[in-house]
Design an enzyme around this catalytic site. Structure first.
Site, PDB file in Angstrom:
ATOM      1  CD  GLU A 167      -2.648  -1.363   2.172  1.00 31.09           C
ATOM      2  OE1 GLU A 167      -2.722  -0.655   3.159  1.00 31.09           O
ATOM      3  OE2 GLU A 167      -3.837  -1.994   2.583  1.00 31.09           O
ATOM      4  CD  GLU A 280      -4.187  -7.651   1.098  1.00 35.30           C
ATOM      5  OE1 GLU A 280      -5.175  -7.485   1.920  1.00 35.30           O
ATOM      6  OE2 GLU A 280      -3.266  -7.811   1.200  1.00 35.30           O
TER       7      GLU A 280
END
Length: 365
Positions: A167, A280
Site C-alpha cells: 500500500e 486479498e
C-alpha cells in the site's frame, strides 16, 4: 461454536506458545472425513492452472482445527495475515524478534506441501508502539533494512514470495507515493531500498509490490491505479528486483468494477514481464440490501475472476469463512467469504468455482 476472530482482530490478540506440526496434524486428521466437499473448487483452480490460496494466522492453525483441515484439503498456498507484519507481535521491542507463530505457519505449509507467501515487510500500518518514539530520519533506513534482512533471512529459500512494500499509493503527495511514515523518514527511494535489501537476503524469493483500492470505476481508484502503474514502471525501468504486482481485490458490493481499466492495467503489467497476482480477495457489502448480500457477493467474485483471471496465476482469498455473531466483525465483512459460519459453501463458493472453470484450461499467464 468457538469464537473466531478476524485477522485484523488477531493482530491485536495473538500470543502464547505454539503447537508442533505433529500435534496439529493429530487435530486435523480426524476432521477430514467430516469436512464440506471442496473438491470442485480445487479441481477448477487446477483446470485453469491457478495457484489458489488463502490468508491464515498461526492462531487459526493452532486453535481452529476445522479451518486448518479445510485449508489443507482445498488450497495450495497460504499467506500469513498478521504473523509477519512489522507489528508489536513480531517486533515487541526494537531489538527483539518473535518468530513463534510465523515459524508455525511456515512449517505447517511445508508439512502440507503448500507454497507460502510472506505478508508484509514494509507497510504504513500496524507498526509497534515503540516505532514513533524510536525511529527517526537518522536511523530509519537502518531500522527498515535490518528488519528486512532479519525477517527474509530467517526464512531464506522457504518462501515462495514476499510482499515487500504494501500500500505505497496514497493521495498525500503529488506523485501519489504515500509519505507517512517511511518516505518521510527514509527518503524518496525507500521502496527501491526495500526491494534491493530483500533480494540480497533471499535471491530465490519472488518479490512483490501490493496495492489496494484500484479495482473500481471511481475517480479515486482510477487515480490510485494510474499512480500504481507509474510506480511499477519506474521500478522496472530502474532495474529494481521486482517480480510481481499484487492487486488486493477488496471489492465493493455497491461499486462497479472498472473492466476496461483493469484489463489495460493487467496487460501493461504483463508487457513489462511482471507477474500479476490477486492477493486479498473478498467483498465489502456495505450498502447492499441484506436480502441481496449473498447474490451480490457471488456476482463480484465471478466478475472479478472473469476480468483478471486470464492474467493471473495466483489467487489468494482474504479469509476462509464468515465470522459468527459476537465476533466483533462488522456484518459487511462477516458475510464476504466463501464459507458460512458452519463451514458450508455459499453462493460465492459456487460462483468462484464456475468462474475458474470458464477460464481456458491450464491458462498460460
Amino acid at each position: 461454536m468457538a469464537r473466531r476472530l478476524t485477522r485484523r482482530q488477531l493482530l491485536r490478540s495473538l500470543g502464547g506458545a505454539c503447537l508442533s506440526n505433529a500435534a496439529l496434524a493429530q487435530k486435523v486428521q480426524p476432521l477430514l472425513s467430516t469436512l464440506p466437499e471442496t473438491s470442485a473448487l480445487k479441481l477448477a483452480a487446477q483446470h485453469a492452472g491457478k495457484t489458489l490460496g488463502t490468508f491464515v494466522v498461526g492462531y487459526q492453525l493452532k486453535y481452529q482445527p476445522t479451518d486448518a483441515a479445510i485449508i489443507a484439503k482445498t488450497f495450495s498456498l497460504i499467506a500469513t495475515g498478521n504473523d509477519l507484519k512489522f507489528s508489536k507481535h513480531l517486533r515487541p521491542a526494537p531489538d527483539v524478534f518473535d518468530f513463534g507463530y510465523s515459524d508455525l505457519v511456515v512449517s505447517w505449509a511445508e508439512a502440507h506441501q503448500m507454497l507460502f507467501r510472506g505478508h508484509c515487510l514494509v507497510w504504513w500500518n500496524a507498526l509497534p508502539d515503540w516505532f514513533q518514539s524510536y525511529v527517526t530520519p537518522a536511523n530509519a533506513a537502518k531500522v527498515m533494512t535490518d528488519h528486512i534482512q532479519k525477517v527474509v533471512g530467517h526464512y531464506a529459500r522457504r518462501v515462495y514470495s514476499w510482499d515487500v512494500v504494501n500500500e505505497a499509493i496514497y493521495h498525500d503527495s503529488p506523485d501519489g507515493i504515500r509519505r507517512k511514515p517511511w518516505r518521510n523518514l527514509v527518503g524518496d527511494d525507500y521502496i527501491e531500498l526495500a526491494f534491493h535489501t530483500a533480494a540480497a537476503a533471499d535471491p530465490k524469493a519472488k518479490l512483490l509490490i501490493n496495492e489496494c483500492y484500484i479495482e473500481h470505476a471511481t475517480p479515486d481508484e482510477k487515480f490510485r491505479r494510474d499512480q500504481y502503474l507509474r510506480l511499477i514502471t519506474r521500478l522496472k525501468q530502474s532495474r529494481v528486483p521486482i517480480h510481481g504486482v499484487g492487486v488486493q481485490g477488496h471489492l465493493r458490493g455497491v461499486a462497479s468494477l472498472d473492466r476496461p481499466g483493469l484489463t489495460s492495467f493487467a496487460q501493461q503489467v504483463r508487457d513489462m514481464g511482471l507477474e500479476l497476482l490477486i492477493t486479498e480477495l473478498d467483498v465489502d457489502n456495505v450498502g447492499v440490501p441484506p436480502a441481496d448480500v449473498d447474490k451480490v457477493t457471488a456476482s463480484k467474485y465471478s466478475e472479478f475472476i472473469d476480468i483478471l483471471g486470464p492474467y493471473v496465476k495466483v489467487i489468494t482469498l482474504e479469509a476462509l469463512e464468515d465470522y459468527p455473531a459476537g465476533s466483533g466483525a462488522p456484518d459487511a465483512i462477516a458475510r464476504a467469504n466463501i464459507f458460512d459460519v458452519d463451514y458450508q459453501p455459499k453462493q460465492a463458493f459456487a460462483s468462484l468455482t464456475d468462474a475458474l472453470n470458464r477460464l481456458p484450461s491450464r491458462s498460460h499467464v
